[in-house]
Design a protein around this motif. Structure first.
Motif, PDB file in Angstrom:
ATOM      1  N   ARG A  38       0.821  -1.214   0.000  1.00 44.68           N
ATOM      2  CA  ARG A  38       0.000   0.000   0.000  1.00 44.68           C
ATOM      3  C   ARG A  38       0.858   1.268   0.000  1.00 44.68           C
ATOM      4  O   ARG A  38       0.340   2.383  -0.029  1.00 44.68           O
ATOM      5  CB  ARG A  38      -0.931   0.028   1.215  1.00 44.68           C
ATOM      6  CG  ARG A  38      -1.957  -1.101   1.277  1.00 44.68           C
ATOM      7  CD  ARG A  38      -2.981  -1.075   0.153  1.00 44.68           C
ATOM      8  NE  ARG A  38      -3.761   0.127   0.046  1.00 44.68           N
ATOM      9  CZ  ARG A  38      -4.908   0.360   0.683  1.00 44.68           C
ATOM     10  NH1 ARG A  38      -5.425  -0.552   1.476  1.00 44.68           N
ATOM     11  NH2 ARG A  38      -5.555   1.492   0.510  1.00 44.68           N
ATOM     12  N   PHE A  39       2.194   1.103   0.028  1.00 43.53           N
ATOM     13  CA  PHE A  39       3.116   2.232   0.011  1.00 43.53           C
ATOM     14  C   PHE A  39       4.103   2.060  -1.134  1.00 43.53           C
ATOM     15  O   PHE A  39       4.618   0.968  -1.359  1.00 43.53           O
ATOM     16  CB  PHE A  39       3.861   2.355   1.350  1.00 43.53           C
ATOM     17  CG  PHE A  39       2.949   2.744   2.472  1.00 43.53           C
ATOM     18  CD1 PHE A  39       2.668   4.073   2.736  1.00 43.53           C
ATOM     19  CD2 PHE A  39       2.345   1.775   3.255  1.00 43.53           C
ATOM     20  CE1 PHE A  39       1.807   4.433   3.749  1.00 43.53           C
ATOM     21  CE2 PHE A  39       1.479   2.119   4.275  1.00 43.53           C
ATOM     22  CZ  PHE A  39       1.211   3.457   4.519  1.00 43.53           C
ATOM     23  N   ARG A  40       4.378   3.136  -1.852  1.00 42.15           N
ATOM     24  CA  ARG A  40       5.206   3.073  -3.069  1.00 42.15           C
ATOM     25  C   ARG A  40       6.559   2.408  -2.846  1.00 42.15           C
ATOM     26  O   ARG A  40       6.922   1.469  -3.546  1.00 42.15           O
ATOM     27  CB  ARG A  40       5.420   4.482  -3.630  1.00 42.15           C
ATOM     28  CG  ARG A  40       4.220   5.042  -4.325  1.00 42.15           C
ATOM     29  CD  ARG A  40       4.486   6.452  -4.872  1.00 42.15           C
ATOM     30  NE  ARG A  40       3.228   7.078  -5.216  1.00 42.15           N
ATOM     31  CZ  ARG A  40       2.490   7.793  -4.365  1.00 42.15           C
ATOM     32  NH1 ARG A  40       2.902   8.008  -3.146  1.00 42.15           N
ATOM     33  NH2 ARG A  40       1.343   8.308  -4.755  1.00 42.15           N
ATOM     34  N   ILE A  41       7.323   2.911  -1.911  1.00 41.80           N
ATOM     35  CA  ILE A  41       8.666   2.382  -1.697  1.00 41.80           C
ATOM     36  C   ILE A  41       8.615   0.964  -1.142  1.00 41.80           C
ATOM     37  O   ILE A  41       9.354   0.086  -1.593  1.00 41.80           O
ATOM     38  CB  ILE A  41       9.484   3.327  -0.793  1.00 41.80           C
ATOM     39  CG1 ILE A  41       9.775   4.638  -1.559  1.00 41.80           C
ATOM     40  CG2 ILE A  41      10.779   2.671  -0.329  1.00 41.80           C
ATOM     41  CD1 ILE A  41      10.430   5.716  -0.743  1.00 41.80           C
ATOM     42  N   LEU A  42       7.743   0.722  -0.191  1.00 41.25           N
ATOM     43  CA  LEU A  42       7.660  -0.616   0.402  1.00 41.25           C
ATOM     44  C   LEU A  42       7.182  -1.645  -0.612  1.00 41.25           C
ATOM     45  O   LEU A  42       7.565  -2.822  -0.539  1.00 41.25           O
ATOM     46  CB  LEU A  42       6.744  -0.612   1.624  1.00 41.25           C
ATOM     47  CG  LEU A  42       7.168   0.285   2.789  1.00 41.25           C
ATOM     48  CD1 LEU A  42       6.202   0.105   3.951  1.00 41.25           C
ATOM     49  CD2 LEU A  42       8.602   0.021   3.218  1.00 41.25           C
ATOM     50  N   SER A  43       6.374  -1.239  -1.566  1.00 41.71           N
ATOM     51  CA  SER A  43       5.865  -2.190  -2.560  1.00 41.71           C
ATOM     52  C   SER A  43       6.986  -2.735  -3.447  1.00 41.71           C
ATOM     53  O   SER A  43       6.852  -3.821  -4.011  1.00 41.71           O
ATOM     54  CB  SER A  43       4.776  -1.541  -3.424  1.00 41.71           C
ATOM     55  OG  SER A  43       5.330  -0.563  -4.282  1.00 41.71           O
ATOM     56  N   GLN A  44       8.083  -2.013  -3.540  1.00 39.78           N
ATOM     57  CA  GLN A  44       9.227  -2.446  -4.351  1.00 39.78           C
ATOM     58  C   GLN A  44      10.297  -3.163  -3.523  1.00 39.78           C
ATOM     59  O   GLN A  44      11.280  -3.646  -4.069  1.00 39.78           O
ATOM     60  CB  GLN A  44       9.859  -1.227  -5.038  1.00 39.78           C
ATOM     61  CG  GLN A  44       8.897  -0.435  -5.898  1.00 39.78           C
ATOM     62  CD  GLN A  44       8.274  -1.260  -7.010  1.00 39.78           C
ATOM     63  OE1 GLN A  44       8.973  -1.971  -7.710  1.00 39.78           O
ATOM     64  NE2 GLN A  44       6.964  -1.188  -7.146  1.00 39.78           N
ATOM     65  N   ALA A  45      10.111  -3.227  -2.218  1.00 36.47           N
ATOM     66  CA  ALA A  45      11.119  -3.792  -1.318  1.00 36.47           C
ATOM     67  C   ALA A  45      11.075  -5.320  -1.312  1.00 36.47           C
ATOM     68  O   ALA A  45      10.022  -5.931  -1.497  1.00 36.47           O
ATOM     69  CB  ALA A  45      10.898  -3.272   0.100  1.00 36.47           C
ATOM     70  N   SER A  46      12.225  -5.911  -1.047  1.00 40.39           N
ATOM     71  CA  SER A  46      12.294  -7.364  -0.875  1.00 40.39           C
ATOM     72  C   SER A  46      11.758  -7.727   0.513  1.00 40.39           C
ATOM     73  O   SER A  46      11.611  -6.867   1.394  1.00 40.39           O
ATOM     74  CB  SER A  46      13.741  -7.844  -1.001  1.00 40.39           C
ATOM     75  OG  SER A  46      14.497  -7.426   0.121  1.00 40.39           O
ATOM     76  N   GLU A  47      11.493  -8.996   0.702  1.00 45.99           N
ATOM     77  CA  GLU A  47      11.023  -9.474   2.014  1.00 45.99           C
ATOM     78  C   GLU A  47      12.060  -9.157   3.102  1.00 45.99           C
ATOM     79  O   GLU A  47      11.703  -8.719   4.195  1.00 45.99           O
ATOM     80  CB  GLU A  47      10.735 -10.971   1.946  1.00 45.99           C
ATOM     81  CG  GLU A  47      10.044 -11.515   3.179  1.00 45.99           C
ATOM     82  CD  GLU A  47       8.604 -11.039   3.341  1.00 45.99           C
ATOM     83  OE1 GLU A  47       8.157 -10.960   4.503  1.00 45.99           O
ATOM     84  OE2 GLU A  47       7.931 -10.742   2.343  1.00 45.99           O
ATOM     85  N   ASN A  48      13.340  -9.352   2.789  1.00 44.18           N
ATOM     86  CA  ASN A  48      14.388  -9.057   3.775  1.00 44.18           C
ATOM     87  C   ASN A  48      14.458  -7.570   4.099  1.00 44.18           C
ATOM     88  O   ASN A  48      14.690  -7.185   5.245  1.00 44.18           O
ATOM     89  CB  ASN A  48      15.749  -9.571   3.301  1.00 44.18           C
ATOM     90  CG  ASN A  48      15.876 -11.071   3.473  1.00 44.18           C
ATOM     91  OD1 ASN A  48      15.197 -11.677   4.294  1.00 44.18           O
ATOM     92  ND2 ASN A  48      16.742 -11.670   2.685  1.00 44.18           N
ATOM     93  N   GLN A  49      14.275  -6.728   3.096  1.00 42.14           N
ATOM     94  CA  GLN A  49      14.267  -5.286   3.344  1.00 42.14           C
ATOM     95  C   GLN A  49      13.088  -4.898   4.232  1.00 42.14           C
ATOM     96  O   GLN A  49      13.227  -4.059   5.121  1.00 42.14           O
ATOM     97  CB  GLN A  49      14.218  -4.517   2.031  1.00 42.14           C
ATOM     98  CG  GLN A  49      15.515  -4.560   1.261  1.00 42.14           C
ATOM     99  CD  GLN A  49      15.403  -3.933  -0.100  1.00 42.14           C
ATOM    100  OE1 GLN A  49      14.434  -4.173  -0.831  1.00 42.14           O
ATOM    101  NE2 GLN A  49      16.390  -3.121  -0.469  1.00 42.14           N
TER     102      GLN A  49
END
Length: 90
Positions: A38-49
């Motif tokens: 639901r957030f732009r940056i988090l939507s592109q993050a890996s599971e570890n990130q």
């Protein structure tokens, strides 16, 4: 009968991520979860990130240092998301 309602801003005491959901444990005992997508940056993050979430500002903010992303606890609890829910396959 007099009823007094105390409104306090939510404060996180624990944060973690599992299967692209970020969870918060709040001081009032509630556990709150929201989809990272639901957030732009988090939507592109890996599971570890996503799992590298930290609580900052006395429990009022969430921080992902590697992603340079900050969210307020009150904002996510209030449902102030950047992106709509993804469409479900029919």
């Amino acid at each position: 009968m007099n009823t007094t309602i105390f409104k306090t801003e939510p404060i996180a005491i624990k944060a973690w991520a599992e299967k692209r959901i970020v969870y918060l444990e709040l001081t009032d005992g509630r556990i709150f979860g929201f989809p990272a997508d639901r957030f732009r940056i988090l939507s592109q993050a890996s599971e570890n990130q996503l799992k590298a979430v930290q609580i900052e500002v006395g429990g009022h903010a969430l921080r992902w240092e590697e992603l340079d992303e900050d969210l307020t606890v009150s904002g996510v609890v209030a449902g102030q998301f950047q992106l709509p829910l993804p469409r479900q396959a029919a």
